[in-house]
Design an enzyme around this catalytic site. Structure first.
Site, mmCIF file in Angstrom:
data_model
loop_
_atom_site.group_PDB
_atom_site.id
_atom_site.type_symbol
_atom_site.label_atom_id
_atom_site.label_comp_id
_atom_site.label_asym_id
_atom_site.label_seq_id
_atom_site.Cartn_x
_atom_site.Cartn_y
_atom_site.Cartn_z
ATOM 1 N N ARG A 1 0.746 -0.700 -0.086
ATOM 2 C CA ARG A 1 -0.198 -0.253 -0.164
ATOM 3 C C ARG A 1 0.809 0.889 0.532
ATOM 4 N NH1 ARG A 1 -4.274 -1.897 -1.711
ATOM 5 N NH2 ARG A 1 -4.850 -0.246 -1.478
ATOM 6 N N SER A 2 2.605 1.133 -0.418
ATOM 7 C CA SER A 2 2.547 2.212 -0.153
ATOM 8 C C SER A 2 3.245 2.923 -1.979
ATOM 9 C CB SER A 2 4.276 1.919 0.095
ATOM 10 O OG SER A 2 4.010 2.136 1.323
ATOM 11 N N GLY A 3 2.355 2.289 -3.037
ATOM 12 C CA GLY A 3 2.237 3.154 -4.610
ATOM 13 C C GLY A 3 2.675 2.397 -5.273
ATOM 14 N N GLU B 1 2.318 -7.659 -10.030
ATOM 15 C CA GLU B 1 3.217 -8.854 -9.172
ATOM 16 C C GLU B 1 3.681 -9.903 -10.121
ATOM 17 O OE1 GLU B 1 1.557 -8.493 -5.033
ATOM 18 O OE2 GLU B 1 1.697 -6.402 -6.068
ATOM 19 N N SER C 1 -4.802 1.997 4.845
ATOM 20 C CA SER C 1 -4.847 1.560 3.891
ATOM 21 C C SER C 1 -5.323 0.087 4.182
ATOM 22 C CB SER C 1 -3.900 1.537 2.849
ATOM 23 O OG SER C 1 -4.506 1.459 1.830
ATOM 24 N N TYR D 1 5.785 7.995 -1.722
ATOM 25 C CA TYR D 1 4.353 8.487 -1.986
ATOM 26 C C TYR D 1 4.082 9.870 -2.039
ATOM 27 C CZ TYR D 1 -0.636 7.460 -2.534
ATOM 28 O OH TYR D 1 -2.082 7.848 -2.665
ATOM 29 N N ASP E 1 -8.271 -1.319 -9.460
ATOM 30 C CA ASP E 1 -9.432 0.237 -9.940
ATOM 31 C C ASP E 1 -8.031 1.978 -10.144
ATOM 32 O OD1 ASP E 1 -11.074 -1.862 -10.248
ATOM 33 O OD2 ASP E 1 -12.113 -1.362 -7.846
ATOM 34 N N LYS F 1 -7.275 5.467 -12.519
ATOM 35 C CA LYS F 1 -7.546 6.896 -12.799
ATOM 36 C C LYS F 1 -5.985 7.602 -12.601
ATOM 37 C CE LYS F 1 -10.938 5.769 -9.198
ATOM 38 N NZ LYS F 1 -10.586 5.913 -7.564
HETATM 39 P P1 A3P Z 1 -4.956 4.063 -0.585
HETATM 40 O O1 A3P Z 1 -5.170 2.125 -0.588
HETATM 41 O O2 A3P Z 1 -4.741 4.362 0.067
HETATM 42 O O3 A3P Z 1 -6.182 4.758 -1.095
HETATM 43 P P2 A3P Z 1 0.508 -0.610 -3.664
HETATM 44 O O4 A3P Z 1 -0.059 -0.982 -4.947
HETATM 45 O O5 A3P Z 1 1.369 -0.555 -3.538
HETATM 46 O O6 A3P Z 1 -0.162 -1.569 -2.069
HETATM 47 O O7 A3P Z 1 -0.322 1.199 -2.448
HETATM 48 C C1 A3P Z 1 -0.959 1.156 -3.393
HETATM 49 C C2 A3P Z 1 -2.320 2.921 -3.222
HETATM 50 O O8 A3P Z 1 -1.488 2.991 -3.605
HETATM 51 C C3 A3P Z 1 -2.998 2.921 -2.571
HETATM 52 O O9 A3P Z 1 -3.543 3.700 -1.316
HETATM 53 C C4 A3P Z 1 -3.852 4.078 -3.731
HETATM 54 O O10 A3P Z 1 -5.140 5.105 -3.832
HETATM 55 C C5 A3P Z 1 -2.217 4.587 -4.393
HETATM 56 N N1 A3P Z 1 -2.529 4.759 -5.959
HETATM 57 C C6 A3P Z 1 -2.712 3.516 -6.961
HETATM 58 N N2 A3P Z 1 -3.003 5.103 -7.754
HETATM 59 C C7 A3P Z 1 -3.183 5.540 -7.859
HETATM 60 C C8 A3P Z 1 -3.342 6.829 -8.437
HETATM 61 N N3 A3P Z 1 -4.034 7.178 -9.093
HETATM 62 N N4 A3P Z 1 -3.404 8.287 -8.139
HETATM 63 C C9 A3P Z 1 -2.904 8.371 -6.128
HETATM 64 N N5 A3P Z 1 -3.296 7.228 -5.652
HETATM 65 C C10 A3P Z 1 -2.774 5.720 -6.395
#
Ligand code: A3P
Length: 288
Positions: A24-26, A45, A138, A183, A230, A234
């Site tokens: 969840r670090s982007g 992955e 998250s 991130y 999802d 975006k």
């Molecule tokens: P949140 O769940 O806090 O929204 P990973 O891919 O390492 O698991 O990280 C997931 C995080 O990346 C999610 O955090 C998500 O919001 C963020 N992320 C994915 N696509 C994004 C985008 N288009 N813009 C901003 N953040 C994004």
């Protein structure tokens, strides 16, 4: 023999890219941005790479007895390492596009950064760093757990130990090999951040990388089961930065976080929300 030796030497000298970070670090966003580049392929992955590395580390590296058994069987550590490098390369090569530069993104890969660096001295690592409180929040959301501080604290504990290990390894391989990317900076200042990542990788920057969403389903392949699909569709958005601040979990205990999650401070994430750099920057950007 020559053919095999040439193959080995080109594999060990390849300029692979590994992306990782605490879940969840982007990490998916970063790999999507790299996938837009027409000379790089990361893809979904692999899952199998951290599994293999975990197995090797547990079975052999932390178990001198097994290692001695191997050596007695005339399988030297050096040869075991070569075989593992070939396995990793083969998975990456056959994973998707046969492009110039292969990349793999699996959050846990960075637990094995020192070892991967030993196998592939020219590989580069992109370490996605995010405020542990946001990653924990998250995780709670994704797993539909109760949004309580007790649960959040468990994730903060694993974030702290992951970050301790990844920071230590990132520092030990050095700044030419490992780049820490926040991130928060990526979403607040995408162009500046992507430019620095591309410079670190010695690759050109393309404006297309600022609009990764246009390439989802084409250059950016998705696996049906990954959690961030999802979100990745975006354009880059800022909302996730502050969700954990705007709707805090029940009984959030700042003092407890301060005493039990030292890596937040080590990574310059203030315990005091009003002192958080990215929160300030977000508020300025948002006019709030
Ligand atoms: P949140 O769940 O806090 O929204 P990973 O891919 O390492 O698991 O990280 C997931 C995080 O990346 C999610 O955090 C998500 O919001 C963020 N992320 C994915 N696509 C994004 C985008 N288009 N813009 C901003 N953040 C994004």
């Amino acid at each position: 023999n020559r053919l095999y030796e040439d193959l080995e030497s080109s594999v060990f000298n390849s300029n692979l890219i590994f992306i990782g970070g605490y879940p969840r670090s982007g990490t998916t966003l970063m790999r999507a941005i790299l996938d837009v580049h027409n000379a790089i392929y990361c893809g979904p992955e692999t899952r199998v790479l951290p599994m293999l590395l975990g197995f090797v580390q547990q079975k052999f590296m932390r178990n001198p007895h097994e290692l001695i058994e191997l050596i007695n069987a005339n399988i030297k550590l050096e040869n075991l390492n070569k075989a593992i490098a070939l396995f990793i390369y083969s998975i990456m090569y056959n994973h998707g596009e046969k492009v110039v530069r292969l990349c793999a993104k699996d959050p846990d890969l960075l637990y094995y950064m020192n070892y991967l660096h030993e196998l592939f001295p020219k590989a580069k690592f992109v370490y996605m760093v995010r405020d542990g409180r946001a990653t924990a929040y998250s995780m709670l959301k994704q797993t539909s757990e109760k949004m309580t501080f007790v649960k959040m604290k468990q994730y903060l504990g694993t974030w702290n130990s992951f970050s301790t290990s990844a920071v230590r390894q990132c520092q030990s391989v050095g700044p030419n090999i490992c780049l820490m990317v926040r991130y928060e900076t990526l979403v607040l200042r995408p162009k500046e951040t992507i430019l620095s990542v591309m410079a670190f990788l010695n690759e050109s920057f393309s404006d297309e990388q600022l609009h990764h969403e246009k390439f989802v389903g084409q250059r950016i392949r998705l696996s049906d089961t990954e959690w961030s699909n999802d979100q990745i569709r975006k354009p880059i958005y800022l909302e996730s930065l502050v969700e954990w601040i705007k709707s805090p979990v029940q009984d959030y205990d700042k003092e407890m976080v301060e005493s039990s999650v030292p890596m937040l401070k080590a990574l310059n994430y203030s315990y005091d929300i009003d002192e958080l750099d990215y929160y300030r920057e977000y508020k300025t950007k948002n006019g709030t």
